[in-house]
Design an enzyme around this catalytic site. Structure first.
Site, PDB file in Angstrom:
ATOM      1  N   ASP A  37       0.831  -1.204   0.000  1.00  0.00           N
ATOM      2  CA  ASP A  37       0.000   0.000   0.000  1.00  0.00           C
ATOM      3  C   ASP A  37       0.864   1.253   0.000  1.00  0.00           C
ATOM      4  O   ASP A  37       2.079   1.205   0.210  1.00  0.00           O
ATOM      5  CB  ASP A  37      -0.914   0.006   1.229  1.00  0.00           C
ATOM      6  CG  ASP A  37      -2.143  -0.869   1.033  1.00  0.00           C
ATOM      7  OD1 ASP A  37      -2.416  -1.253  -0.112  1.00  0.00           O
ATOM      8  OD2 ASP A  37      -2.821  -1.174   2.035  1.00  0.00           O
ATOM      9  N   LYS A  59      -3.242   3.518  -2.779  1.00  0.00           N
ATOM     10  CA  LYS A  59      -4.398   4.355  -3.110  1.00  0.00           C
ATOM     11  C   LYS A  59      -4.114   5.780  -2.645  1.00  0.00           C
ATOM     12  O   LYS A  59      -4.187   6.080  -1.455  1.00  0.00           O
ATOM     13  CB  LYS A  59      -5.659   3.814  -2.448  1.00  0.00           C
ATOM     14  CG  LYS A  59      -6.006   2.391  -2.902  1.00  0.00           C
ATOM     15  CD  LYS A  59      -7.236   1.854  -2.208  1.00  0.00           C
ATOM     16  CE  LYS A  59      -7.574   0.447  -2.691  1.00  0.00           C
ATOM     17  NZ  LYS A  59      -8.780  -0.105  -2.036  1.00  0.00           N
ATOM     18  N   MET A 173      -8.165   9.129   8.563  1.00  0.00           N
ATOM     19  CA  MET A 173      -8.536   9.658   7.246  1.00  0.00           C
ATOM     20  C   MET A 173      -9.553  10.793   7.370  1.00  0.00           C
ATOM     21  O   MET A 173     -10.507  10.884   6.599  1.00  0.00           O
ATOM     22  CB  MET A 173      -9.080   8.531   6.348  1.00  0.00           C
ATOM     23  CG  MET A 173      -8.063   7.429   6.076  1.00  0.00           C
ATOM     24  SD  MET A 173      -8.759   5.939   5.326  1.00  0.00           S
ATOM     25  CE  MET A 173      -9.542   5.161   6.762  1.00  0.00           C
TER      26      MET A 173
END
Length: 432
Positions: A37, A59, A173
């Site tokens: 990741d 991502k 996030m």
């Protein structure tokens, strides 16, 4: 007979490459393929042997990236081909890591899969910042949530009220949803003066901590240009935090160094360096770097931050590094910078006006600084400000002024703290 493949879902930890578990580290180096990741430490990837296939499925917010279904199918395909696969995920695979979906897809396809837990940023980044989520007398309950709303769903008001009633809430996030978080928590009954901490790059040498209140959460994110990865801590445990509580790893002795294919663990110095008197400084502002060549050695997050600012002022940036962050790779592909994928060489200094030594290995940085000095070039050394010729201060702009703060000792945390304090003072004067 076809070799049987297997997939391990491995948690890489919250950022510092030494915080991966022993089992995770062993599997990482024994794998045929590593699928990783965006938030996995560049140093962990850079030290892998050349024969290991590395697949980046990170991502990046605001950019195109593989769909989760595509990642699931990739893991199944690799396993069926007989590969020993490490699916390396930042933090813990099951804390907002999509680990359950990948495990389910593999099991449904008849593939062998095993989960290797990791230290989550929930505990790792907060502990490194000096924040106890269960501090006696301040917090006996805490919750963790994501700032990214689930597709097509919004959280019901009663759930916001339940969260607002807890002592401490940690948001993953949440930077991009700062205004919504601020609005919903206040509407759910949380006081606007509730203390808040924003922890950016937790457990890394580049870690920064911003203290604010709930009613100014969105303004703080915008004013400080806080990006991801960051977590938000809401509650009285944030009020108890003070600058100096954090415990940062030393960049010069983090245990992982940037050495191309020769990367390996390094020992801590056997002798402590002799104390040095901080030099007298000549304050200076560079006014024109547009079109001029600048070398940055080191493609990790420190180098990335320096390159962002250099590109903003129009510098012609050359990056030399065996590895680079996803953002720097994208900038290279778009032609915004020239990336030399390899170890530093003296020839790269030709035609430069400034040099930034930002690798993870202090010895390499010192070599670069010496080479730069031989050519009469000014060099910034990221791992030790006293070893270089100039520093990058903590800055902000207001009313046509560029305010820069740099400490004599070169402590970036002190400079950032003073910068934020000056900003608050100027803001109060403007209001008055």
């Amino acid at each position: 007979m076809t070799k049987q493949g297997k997939v391990w879902l491995v948690g890489a930890g919250p950022g510092d490459p030494e915080l991966i578990t022993r089992k995770g580290h062993r599997l990482l180096h024994a794998a045929d393929v590593v699928v990783h990741d965006r938030l996995v430490s560049d140093a962990l990837i850079a030290e892998l042997r050349p024969s290991i296939e590395i697949i980046d499925v990170g991502k990046t917010p605001g950019s195109s990236y593989p769909a989760q279904q595509d990642i699931n199918e990739l893991l199944v395909r690799l396993s069926r081909s007989g590969k020993q696969v490490v699916r390396l995920k930042g933090g813990d695979p099951y804390i907002f890591g999509r680990g359950t979906e990948e495990r389910q897809a593999l099991r449904e396809a008849g593939c062998e899969v095993e989960v290797v837990p990791g230290i989550s940023a929930l505990t790792g980044a907060t502990a490194a910042a000096g924040v106890s989520l269960t501090r006696r007398g301040l917090s006996s309950t805490f919750a963790v949530m994501t700032g990214r709303p689930m597709t097509g769903r919004s959280m019901p008001k009663e759930q916001w009220r339940a969260l607002a009633a807890l002592d401490t809430v940690v948001v993953f996030m949440g930077v991009g949803a700062a205004l919504q978080l601020q609005t919903e928590f206040v509407a759910a009954g949380r006081a606007p003066d509730t203390p808040v901490l924003l922890i950016n790059d937790g457990t890394l040498p580049t870690q920064s901590i911003h203290k604010t209140v709930l009613g100014r959460l969105d303004a703080t994110v915008r004013e400080q240009s806080i990006g991801s990865p960051a977590i938000i801590v809401i509650g009285d445990v944030a009020r108890a935090w003070n600058p100096g509580d954090e415990d940062l790893p030393s960049p010069a002795s983090s245990g992982f160094v940037e050495r191309d294919s020769e990367l390996q663990s390094s020992a801590f110095p056997s002798e402590a360096p002799e104390p040095r008197e901080p030099p007298k400084l000549y304050p200076m502002t560079l006014t024109n770097l547009a079109g001029r060549r600048v070398l940055v050695a080191g493609g990790g997050r420190v180098g990335q931050r320096k390159i962002r600012r250099l590109l903003d002022v129009g510098a012609r940036v050359v990056l030399c590094s065996p590895t680079a962050t996803r953002e720097l790779q994208d900038r290279s592909r778009s032609g915004k910078l020239h990336w030399i994928s390899g170890r530093y060489q003296t020839d790269y200094l030709e035609g430069c006006c400034l040099v930034f030594a930002a690798t993870d290995d202090h010895r390499i940085n010192l070599d670069i600084a010496r080479d730069a000095a031989d050519l009469g070039l000014l060099c910034n050394v990221a791992t030790d400000t006293l070893s270089g010729d100039f520093r990058v201060p903590a800055v902000f702009e207001t009313d046509g002024l560029l305010v820069s703060v740099s400490s004599v000792e070169g402590d970036p945390r002190r400079a950032r703290h003073l910068r934020d304090h000056i900003r608050e003072i100027l803001g109060s004067l403007a209001v008055g």
